[in-house]
Design a protein around this motif. Structure first.
Motif, PDB file in Angstrom:
ATOM      1  N   THR A  63     -30.767  23.269  -5.678  1.00  0.00           N
ATOM      2  CA  THR A  63     -29.699  24.269  -5.733  1.00  0.00           C
ATOM      3  C   THR A  63     -29.378  24.858  -4.361  1.00  0.00           C
ATOM      4  O   THR A  63     -28.643  25.833  -4.262  1.00  0.00           O
ATOM      5  CB  THR A  63     -30.079  25.408  -6.694  1.00  0.00           C
ATOM      6  N   CYS A  64     -29.927  24.281  -3.304  1.00  0.00           N
ATOM      7  CA  CYS A  64     -29.626  24.736  -1.950  1.00  0.00           C
ATOM      8  C   CYS A  64     -28.127  24.566  -1.667  1.00  0.00           C
ATOM      9  O   CYS A  64     -27.522  23.551  -2.042  1.00  0.00           O
ATOM     10  CB  CYS A  64     -30.453  23.943  -0.939  1.00  0.00           C
ATOM     11  N   ASP A  65     -27.534  25.538  -1.022  1.00  0.00           N
ATOM     12  CA  ASP A  65     -26.103  25.521  -0.713  1.00  0.00           C
ATOM     13  C   ASP A  65     -25.768  24.317   0.178  1.00  0.00           C
ATOM     14  O   ASP A  65     -26.255  24.211   1.309  1.00  0.00           O
ATOM     15  CB  ASP A  65     -25.713  26.820  -0.004  1.00  0.00           C
TER      16      ASP A  65
ATOM     17  N   ARG B 161     -24.312  20.968   5.385  1.00  0.00           N
ATOM     18  CA  ARG B 161     -23.246  20.343   6.180  1.00  0.00           C
ATOM     19  C   ARG B 161     -23.127  21.016   7.548  1.00  0.00           C
ATOM     20  O   ARG B 161     -22.966  20.346   8.582  1.00  0.00           O
ATOM     21  CB  ARG B 161     -21.922  20.434   5.432  1.00  0.00           C
ATOM     22  N   ALA B 162     -23.236  22.340   7.537  1.00  0.00           N
ATOM     23  CA  ALA B 162     -23.159  23.059   8.806  1.00  0.00           C
ATOM     24  C   ALA B 162     -24.323  22.689   9.719  1.00  0.00           C
ATOM     25  O   ALA B 162     -24.146  22.495  10.930  1.00  0.00           O
ATOM     26  CB  ALA B 162     -23.135  24.562   8.556  1.00  0.00           C
ATOM     27  N   GLY B 163     -25.513  22.590   9.144  1.00  0.00           N
ATOM     28  CA  GLY B 163     -26.675  22.213   9.938  1.00  0.00           C
ATOM     29  C   GLY B 163     -26.555  20.800  10.477  1.00  0.00           C
ATOM     30  O   GLY B 163     -26.924  20.530  11.629  1.00  0.00           O
ATOM     31  N   ALA B 164     -26.052  19.870   9.657  1.00  0.00           N
ATOM     32  CA  ALA B 164     -25.876  18.488  10.109  1.00  0.00           C
ATOM     33  C   ALA B 164     -24.833  18.401  11.215  1.00  0.00           C
ATOM     34  O   ALA B 164     -24.993  17.663  12.199  1.00  0.00           O
ATOM     35  CB  ALA B 164     -25.484  17.611   8.929  1.00  0.00           C
ATOM     36  N   MET B 165     -23.740  19.174  11.083  1.00  0.00           N
ATOM     37  CA  MET B 165     -22.698  19.172  12.114  1.00  0.00           C
ATOM     38  C   MET B 165     -23.213  19.751  13.432  1.00  0.00           C
ATOM     39  O   MET B 165     -22.733  19.387  14.518  1.00  0.00           O
ATOM     40  CB  MET B 165     -21.487  19.975  11.631  1.00  0.00           C
ATOM     41  N   ALA B 166     -24.194  20.650  13.355  1.00  0.00           N
ATOM     42  CA  ALA B 166     -24.787  21.221  14.564  1.00  0.00           C
ATOM     43  C   ALA B 166     -25.821  20.302  15.190  1.00  0.00           C
ATOM     44  O   ALA B 166     -26.455  20.669  16.189  1.00  0.00           O
ATOM     45  CB  ALA B 166     -25.413  22.567  14.239  1.00  0.00           C
TER      46      ALA B 166
ATOM     47  N   GLY C  77     -28.532  18.874  13.472  1.00  0.00           N
ATOM     48  CA  GLY C  77     -29.863  18.971  12.881  1.00  0.00           C
ATOM     49  C   GLY C  77     -30.308  17.666  12.247  1.00  0.00           C
ATOM     50  O   GLY C  77     -29.545  17.038  11.514  1.00  0.00           O
ATOM     51  N   SER C  78     -31.533  17.268  12.515  1.00  0.00           N
ATOM     52  CA  SER C  78     -32.103  16.070  11.897  1.00  0.00           C
ATOM     53  C   SER C  78     -32.502  16.394  10.461  1.00  0.00           C
ATOM     54  O   SER C  78     -32.632  17.571  10.093  1.00  0.00           O
ATOM     55  CB  SER C  78     -33.325  15.612  12.684  1.00  0.00           C
ATOM     56  N   PRO C  79     -32.692  15.353   9.613  1.00  0.00           N
ATOM     57  CA  PRO C  79     -33.139  15.632   8.238  1.00  0.00           C
ATOM     58  C   PRO C  79     -34.397  16.494   8.183  1.00  0.00           C
ATOM     59  O   PRO C  79     -34.532  17.356   7.308  1.00  0.00           O
ATOM     60  CB  PRO C  79     -33.380  14.234   7.669  1.00  0.00           C
ATOM     61  N   ARG C  80     -35.320  16.249   9.124  1.00  0.00           N
ATOM     62  CA  ARG C  80     -36.559  17.040   9.139  1.00  0.00           C
ATOM     63  C   ARG C  80     -36.263  18.508   9.429  1.00  0.00           C
ATOM     64  O   ARG C  80     -36.823  19.413   8.791  1.00  0.00           O
ATOM     65  CB  ARG C  80     -37.509  16.473  10.185  1.00  0.00           C
TER      66      ARG C  80
ATOM     67  N   HIS D  81     -35.796  24.167   8.121  1.00  0.00           N
ATOM     68  CA  HIS D  81     -35.129  25.402   8.529  1.00  0.00           C
ATOM     69  C   HIS D  81     -34.018  25.856   7.589  1.00  0.00           C
ATOM     70  O   HIS D  81     -33.547  26.993   7.701  1.00  0.00           O
ATOM     71  CB  HIS D  81     -34.562  25.230   9.939  1.00  0.00           C
ATOM     72  N   ILE D  82     -33.581  24.982   6.688  1.00  0.00           N
ATOM     73  CA  ILE D  82     -32.518  25.372   5.751  1.00  0.00           C
ATOM     74  C   ILE D  82     -32.984  25.248   4.299  1.00  0.00           C
ATOM     75  O   ILE D  82     -32.928  26.206   3.532  1.00  0.00           O
ATOM     76  CB  ILE D  82     -31.250  24.519   5.974  1.00  0.00           C
ATOM     77  N   VAL D  83     -33.467  24.069   3.925  1.00  0.00           N
ATOM     78  CA  VAL D  83     -33.797  23.814   2.521  1.00  0.00           C
ATOM     79  C   VAL D  83     -35.012  24.628   2.081  1.00  0.00           C
ATOM     80  O   VAL D  83     -34.976  25.288   1.031  1.00  0.00           O
ATOM     81  CB  VAL D  83     -34.046  22.309   2.291  1.00  0.00           C
TER      82      VAL D  83
END
Length: 278
Positions: free
Chosen positions: A164-166, A171-176, A178-181, A186-188
């Motif tokens: 249920t993570c936003d 998407r914002a983290g990936a665009m910045a 951020g690696s999957p790890r 840091h987000i999930v």
């Protein structure tokens, strides 16, 4: 409009302080009166005052009326608590770790979740014979049962929190860049923490229930063992004292998790206030 009188304010503050105690006090008074009424023999339904006398001797060795258990409450409590927290800690580590993996990776979900969903409906109590065969009569069977009872609430709550993570945050983290790890750490994981703490609160209650069950069968010490042994000797006052002890220990454990959650999730409280103001 007339200002409220100081006396009315005093009564309101006094009521707020005693509000939570009203129902427990009424239950205790009703129980005491019913026990003294003679409808049931007092040996079968000890009054709260009788339970308190037995409990005081169990804790402080006041008059020796609990015989071999006199003054042993702290040792029995520590024995049970050590099993609870050992099994609970193991369940937390594995439940959060596996739950994060299942919630994050469809491959892991397809490989592991079917087996876990088959095992989940099996009552932990049904594992007692195998636990005794595998681990013998000692602490290990109780820790194993506590682990089983605590693992699935933590696991399912973690999976729910991850799923249920936003997605906008991801998407914002990936665009910045951020690696999957990094996204996971840091987000999930922070986003899943409210669900994880909810699972931990459910799990700690299950942990206390399971350790008492195990101590009745596979262990010769702890609060659960005292409860079962007292039943055999018809000491129902001590049985009830053990039940109340378990309830208080479970309450304090849950309170500790609530306080930890309030400290860790301060950011959530701040975002909630901002949302209300907005």
């Amino acid at each position: 409009m007339a200002a409220p009188s100081p006396l009315a304010g005093f009564y309101r503050r006094f009521y707020r302080r005693i509000e939570r105690a009203i129902v427990p006090v009424l239950v205790l008074v009703g129980w005491e009166l019913f026990s003294r009424s003679g409808v049931l023999p007092r040996a079968l339904l000890p009054a709260p005052s009788q339970v308190l006398v037995a409990w005081a001797d169990w804790v402080f060795a006041t008059d020796g009326n609990t015989q071999s258990y006199s003054g042993r409450w702290i040792f029995d409590t520590l024995a049970s608590a050590s099993r609870v927290f050992a099994g609970f800690a193991l369940a937390t580590l594995l439940g959060v770790g596996i739950g994060m993996a299942i919630g994050w990776s469809r491959t892991v979900e397809k490989l592991i979740e079917p087996l876990l969903q088959v095992l989940r409906p099996v009552p932990p109590v049904s594992w007692i014979p195998l636990a005794i065969i595998w681990f013998g009569i000692a602490d290990k069977p109780a820790i194993f049962l506590v682990f089983l009872g605590s693992f699935f609430p933590v696991l399912l709550s973690t999976i729910h929190g991850v799923k249920t993570c936003d997605r906008n945050l991801l998407r914002a983290g990936a665009m910045a860049g951020g690696s999957p790890r990094k996204l996971l750490c840091h987000i999930v994981f922070p986003a899943a923490l409210p669900s994880i703490f909810s699972g931990l609160r459910i799990a700690i209650g299950s942990a206390w229930m399971l350790t008492v069950t195990a101590e009745m069968v596979a262990v010769k010490s702890g609060v659960g063992y005292v409860l079962w042994d007292s039943y055999y000797f018809l000491r129902y006052d001590l049985v009830i004292a053990a039940m109340v002890s378990i309830g208080l220990l479970g309450f304090l454990s849950d309170l500790a998790i609530k306080l930890m959650a309030a400290r860790v999730l301060r950011w959530q409280r701040g975002s909630t206030l901002q949302a209300k103001e907005g």
